[in-house]
Scaffold this motif. Structure first.
Motif, PDB file in Angstrom:
ATOM      1  N   VAL A  10       0.979  -0.742  -0.415  1.00  0.00           N
ATOM      2  CA  VAL A  10       0.320   0.397   0.025  1.00  0.00           C
ATOM      3  C   VAL A  10       0.989   1.474   0.270  1.00  0.00           C
ATOM      4  CG1 VAL A  10      -2.139   1.254   0.982  1.00  0.00           C
ATOM      5  CG2 VAL A  10      -1.423  -1.212   1.119  1.00  0.00           C
ATOM      6  N   VAL A  11       0.330   2.079  -0.881  1.00  0.00           N
ATOM      7  CA  VAL A  11       1.541   3.149  -1.368  1.00  0.00           C
ATOM      8  C   VAL A  11       1.153   4.415  -1.405  1.00  0.00           C
ATOM      9  CG1 VAL A  11       3.465   4.323  -2.843  1.00  0.00           C
ATOM     10  CG2 VAL A  11       3.290   1.934  -2.766  1.00  0.00           C
ATOM     11  N   ALA A  12       0.985   5.292   0.020  1.00  0.00           N
ATOM     12  CA  ALA A  12       1.111   6.918   0.230  1.00  0.00           C
ATOM     13  C   ALA A  12       1.594   7.489  -0.677  1.00  0.00           C
ATOM     14  CB  ALA A  12       0.644   7.144   1.765  1.00  0.00           C
ATOM     15  N   LYS A  13       1.239   8.316  -1.378  1.00  0.00           N
ATOM     16  CA  LYS A  13       2.240   9.378  -1.584  1.00  0.00           C
ATOM     17  C   LYS A  13       2.107  11.052  -1.463  1.00  0.00           C
ATOM     18  CE  LYS A  13      -0.271   9.259  -6.659  1.00  0.00           C
ATOM     19  NZ  LYS A  13      -1.289   8.900  -6.177  1.00  0.00           N
ATOM     20  N   GLU A  20      -5.562   6.699   5.315  1.00  0.00           N
ATOM     21  CA  GLU A  20      -6.394   6.120   4.311  1.00  0.00           C
ATOM     22  C   GLU A  20      -5.319   4.670   3.893  1.00  0.00           C
ATOM     23  OE1 GLU A  20      -9.693   4.323   2.934  1.00  0.00           O
ATOM     24  OE2 GLU A  20      -9.660   6.240   5.380  1.00  0.00           O
ATOM     25  N   ALA A  21      -4.045   5.443   3.994  1.00  0.00           N
ATOM     26  CA  ALA A  21      -3.391   4.060   2.960  1.00  0.00           C
ATOM     27  C   ALA A  21      -3.063   3.091   4.474  1.00  0.00           C
ATOM     28  CB  ALA A  21      -2.068   4.436   2.243  1.00  0.00           C
ATOM     29  N   VAL A  35       1.592  -7.579   3.769  1.00  0.00           N
ATOM     30  CA  VAL A  35       0.839  -6.277   3.738  1.00  0.00           C
ATOM     31  C   VAL A  35       2.222  -5.478   4.224  1.00  0.00           C
ATOM     32  CG1 VAL A  35      -0.494  -4.302   3.275  1.00  0.00           C
ATOM     33  CG2 VAL A  35      -1.644  -6.457   4.232  1.00  0.00           C
ATOM     34  N   ASP A  36       2.426  -4.754   3.557  1.00  0.00           N
ATOM     35  CA  ASP A  36       3.379  -3.869   3.526  1.00  0.00           C
ATOM     36  C   ASP A  36       2.655  -2.505   2.975  1.00  0.00           C
ATOM     37  OD1 ASP A  36       5.201  -5.086   4.483  1.00  0.00           O
ATOM     38  OD2 ASP A  36       6.680  -5.731   2.118  1.00  0.00           O
ATOM     39  N   LEU A  37       4.156  -0.951   4.203  1.00  0.00           N
ATOM     40  CA  LEU A  37       3.310  -0.178   3.816  1.00  0.00           C
ATOM     41  C   LEU A  37       4.016   1.363   3.012  1.00  0.00           C
ATOM     42  CD1 LEU A  37       0.701   2.463   4.377  1.00  0.00           C
ATOM     43  CD2 LEU A  37       1.390   3.007   6.548  1.00  0.00           C
ATOM     44  N   SER A 102       1.943  -9.392  -5.202  1.00  0.00           N
ATOM     45  CA  SER A 102       1.181  -9.872  -5.831  1.00  0.00           C
ATOM     46  C   SER A 102      -0.171  -8.459  -6.365  1.00  0.00           C
ATOM     47  CB  SER A 102       0.197 -11.406  -5.512  1.00  0.00           C
ATOM     48  OG  SER A 102       0.332 -10.345  -4.074  1.00  0.00           O
ATOM     49  N   VAL A 103       0.168  -7.450  -5.487  1.00  0.00           N
ATOM     50  CA  VAL A 103      -0.748  -6.618  -5.278  1.00  0.00           C
ATOM     51  C   VAL A 103       0.038  -4.914  -4.984  1.00  0.00           C
ATOM     52  CG1 VAL A 103      -3.068  -5.430  -4.969  1.00  0.00           C
ATOM     53  CG2 VAL A 103      -2.725  -8.016  -5.188  1.00  0.00           C
ATOM     54  N   VAL A 104      -0.733  -4.151  -5.824  1.00  0.00           N
ATOM     55  CA  VAL A 104       0.697  -2.954  -5.554  1.00  0.00           C
ATOM     56  C   VAL A 104      -1.098  -1.800  -4.829  1.00  0.00           C
ATOM     57  CG1 VAL A 104       1.506  -0.811  -5.090  1.00  0.00           C
ATOM     58  CG2 VAL A 104       2.336  -3.438  -6.202  1.00  0.00           C
ATOM     59  N   ILE A 105      -1.544  -0.803  -4.310  1.00  0.00           N
ATOM     60  CA  ILE A 105      -2.181  -0.631  -3.939  1.00  0.00           C
ATOM     61  C   ILE A 105      -1.838   0.971  -3.560  1.00  0.00           C
ATOM     62  CG2 ILE A 105      -4.561   0.232  -2.753  1.00  0.00           C
ATOM     63  CD1 ILE A 105      -4.708  -2.804  -1.959  1.00  0.00           C
ATOM     64  N   PRO A 106      -2.469   1.904  -4.798  1.00  0.00           N
ATOM     65  CA  PRO A 106      -1.145   3.079  -4.896  1.00  0.00           C
ATOM     66  C   PRO A 106      -2.277   4.444  -3.945  1.00  0.00           C
ATOM     67  CG  PRO A 106      -2.219   2.582  -7.017  1.00  0.00           C
ATOM     68  CD  PRO A 106      -2.697   1.424  -5.984  1.00  0.00           C
ATOM     69  N   TYR A 107      -1.899   5.092  -3.696  1.00  0.00           N
ATOM     70  CA  TYR A 107      -2.743   5.889  -2.689  1.00  0.00           C
ATOM     71  C   TYR A 107      -2.011   8.036  -3.084  1.00  0.00           C
ATOM     72  CZ  TYR A 107      -6.685   3.736  -0.773  1.00  0.00           C
ATOM     73  OH  TYR A 107      -7.085   2.959  -0.089  1.00  0.00           O
TER      74      TYR A 107
END
Length: 107
Positions: A10-13, A20-21, A35-37, A102-107
């Motif tokens: 989970v990536v917060a930019k 929220e991330a 999960v990694d943040l 396997s999954v990258v969730i960008p914020y």
């Protein structure tokens, strides 16, 4: 997929997405995913979090601790985040590391 463990980043930019991330990362951990943040390009902004809710800054710190207790890792490219338990990596190192998920969730 339900029943299969995913390896999620989970990536917060920006500071507007950091709260929220972390919530999304925690939700995925509770579903038994690894999960990694990642917090990119900004120092954690606790003053901004206080604008969301009165105790959001303390809740955020508690949730960071919980994520790491559940096996999650914290990564950032901003040296100041090291004081909150983040491992500091360059953007190039982060780009390489993101290929492992396997999954990258960008914020």
């Amino acid at each position: 997929m339900k029943g299969e463990e995913e390896f999620i980043a989970v990536v917060a930019k920006d500071k507007e997405s950091q709260f929220e991330a972390l919530r999304v990362a925690l939700g995925a951990v509770l579903e038994d995913h690894k999960v990694d943040l990642y917090i990119l390009n900004h120092k954690l902004d606790f003053d901004y979090m206080k604008k969301i809710c009165e105790d959001c800054d303390e809740e955020f710190k508690d949730n960071l601790e919980f994520l790491t207790e559940m096996g999650g890792n914290l990564y950032s490219n901003v040296k100041e985040n090291e004081e909150y338990g983040f491992k500091i990596l360059s953007l190039e190192e982060i780009m390489e590391k993101l290929k492992e998920y396997s999954v990258v969730i960008p914020y």
